[in-house]
Structure formats: structure tokens, C-alpha cells
Design an enzyme around this catalytic site. Structure first.
Site, PDB file in Angstrom:
ATOM      1  N   ALA A  15       0.866  -1.183  -0.018  1.00  0.00           N
ATOM      2  CA  ALA A  15      -0.164   0.084   0.052  1.00  0.00           C
ATOM      3  C   ALA A  15       0.850   1.309  -0.047  1.00  0.00           C
ATOM      4  CB  ALA A  15      -0.903   0.138   1.142  1.00  0.00           C
ATOM      5  N   ARG A  16       0.431   2.215  -0.972  1.00  0.00           N
ATOM      6  CA  ARG A  16       1.184   3.489  -1.094  1.00  0.00           C
ATOM      7  C   ARG A  16       2.631   3.275  -1.467  1.00  0.00           C
ATOM      8  NH1 ARG A  16      -2.914   5.878  -2.014  1.00  0.00           N
ATOM      9  NH2 ARG A  16      -4.006   6.699  -0.515  1.00  0.00           N
ATOM     10  N   LYS A  19       3.158   2.205  -6.574  1.00  0.00           N
ATOM     11  CA  LYS A  19       3.072   1.068  -7.966  1.00  0.00           C
ATOM     12  C   LYS A  19       2.068   1.548  -8.989  1.00  0.00           C
ATOM     13  CE  LYS A  19      -0.581  -1.543  -5.123  1.00  0.00           C
ATOM     14  NZ  LYS A  19      -0.207  -0.585  -4.012  1.00  0.00           N
ATOM     15  N   SER A  20       0.835   2.370  -8.500  1.00  0.00           N
ATOM     16  CA  SER A  20       0.160   2.886  -9.670  1.00  0.00           C
ATOM     17  C   SER A  20       0.633   4.005 -10.312  1.00  0.00           C
ATOM     18  CB  SER A  20      -1.295   3.304  -8.933  1.00  0.00           C
ATOM     19  OG  SER A  20      -1.915   2.242  -7.886  1.00  0.00           O
ATOM     20  N   ALA A  43     -12.052  -0.171  -7.583  1.00  0.00           N
ATOM     21  CA  ALA A  43     -12.396   0.218  -6.420  1.00  0.00           C
ATOM     22  C   ALA A  43     -13.860   0.545  -6.324  1.00  0.00           C
ATOM     23  CB  ALA A  43     -11.625   1.182  -5.708  1.00  0.00           C
ATOM     24  N   HIS A  57      -6.564   9.275  -6.958  1.00  0.00           N
ATOM     25  CA  HIS A  57      -6.094   8.677  -8.016  1.00  0.00           C
ATOM     26  C   HIS A  57      -6.431   9.363  -9.193  1.00  0.00           C
ATOM     27  CE1 HIS A  57      -3.731   5.003  -7.140  1.00  0.00           C
ATOM     28  NE2 HIS A  57      -4.412   5.235  -6.121  1.00  0.00           N
TER      29      HIS A  57
END
Length: 180
Positions: A15-16, A19-20, A43, A57
Site C-alpha cells: 500500500a502506498r 505502484k499505481s 475500487a 487517483h
């Protein structure tokens, strides 16, 4: 079809981890002759914290991306948007896995994704949380989630030409199948 023929890329991280953002940069930088960029978001905003994450995002996403919401039926969504001139980014497989477990349709969802990814003609980048580095969870549902995520990641790693692990915003290539 060999790994060399599959331009797909599995991107794992905590998480955080970044990666995105890495996946988005990678998709745009190595897109070649791509004419369309599809962002499949899995999501759902069931609370204020998740709504804020989704908004974050969206706000940071390049305007070239067309967003498609697909909390379930990910394989069918890939098939619907696949084309040789298309780059598809799926974010995030672990949320999709949670959705499928909650809806009691995991086996069908997993099979549909594997089948669709194997047939995709465009480039697909898959983002997921790597959860296998921690302790074995105490709760049954948590153990099922970790086990299924690990099995899914192994299956997808076999179908993807590249696999990266992102830590602190830094990618580490775990697999890079490139012709010599």
C-alpha cells in the site's frame, strides 16, 4: 504464444508503494503506437476514506486515460476494451479479489481474467498489492485472501512478459522476458 509475444506487465507492491504511479508512467512511456489508454478501476467507494483514495487517483491521472469502472467481471471488461492499439491498465487486482470473494464468485472471476488476459492483443498492465511478505493472518477470510492473491500473482506472472515489485516508489524488475 510465448512470453515474448505477451507485452503484459504485472506490477506488485505494498500500500502506498508508488505502484499505481509507476504503472501509469510505464504505460505511457512504452506505449509505442497505442491510440487508446483504458484505465480499469476496480475500487468502490464504500466509505469516505476509499472515496478520498479514488479521488486522489483520478486527480493525478493523465487526461489521455479513459476510465472504466469494473469492480467485477474484469475478464469481460478486458475483452470488451481490448484492441491491438490499446494499452489497458487495471488498478487494482487486490480490490477486485476482495470484491469477488465478497460476492462469492471468485473462481469464475479468476478463470475469466486468466482466459481474457491470455487472449488480449493489446498491452495490459496489472497492478496489485503484494501481501505475501507478512505473517499468516489469524482470520479465515484474511487467510483465504492472502492465499488467493498469492496464487493469482503466480498465475499472472506466468502470463506476463514483465513483473515488477515497487517499493518506496522504486521498481525492481523480477521478470523481464525480452528477445535477445
Amino acid at each position: 504464444m510465448t512470453d515474448y509475444d505477451r507485452p503484459h506487465h504485472l506490477i506488485l507492491g505494498g500500500a502506498r508503494s508508488g505502484k499505481s504511479a509507476f504503472a501509469e508512467r510505464e504505460a505511457l512511456a512504452t506505449s509505442g503506437a497505442a491510440e487508446r489508454f483504458i484505465y480499469i478501476a476496480t475500487a468502490e467507494a464504500h466509505d469516505d476514506a476509499m472515496a478520498a483514495r479514488i479521488a486522489h487517483h483520478r486527480a493525478h491521472r493523465d487526461a489521455r486515460w479513459q476510465t472504466v469502472e469494473a469492480p467485477l467481471q474484469l475478464g469481460a471488461t478486458l475483452v470488451q476494451h481490448d484492441a491491438p492499439d490499446t494499452v489497458i491498465l487495471v488498478d487494482c487486482l487486490s480490490l477486485w479479489l476482495s470484491n469477488a470473494l465478497a460476492a462469492d464468485c471468485w473462481e469464475a472471476e479468476r478463470a475469466g481474467l486468466i482466459e481474457a488476459l491470455s487472449a488480449c492483443r493489446g498491452r495490459v498492465l496489472l497492478v496489485s498489492n503484494e501481501v505475501g511478505s507478512g505473517v499468516v493472518p489469524l482470520g479465515e477470510l484474511s487467510r483465504v485472501f492472502v492465499d488467493e492473491a498469492g496464487r493469482l500473482h503466480q498465475a499472472l506472472a506466468g502470463l506476463c512478459a514483465r513483473v515488477s515489485l515497487v517499493v518506496a516508489g522504486l521498481p525492481l524488475d523480477l521478470k523481464s522476458s525480452a528477445p535477445s
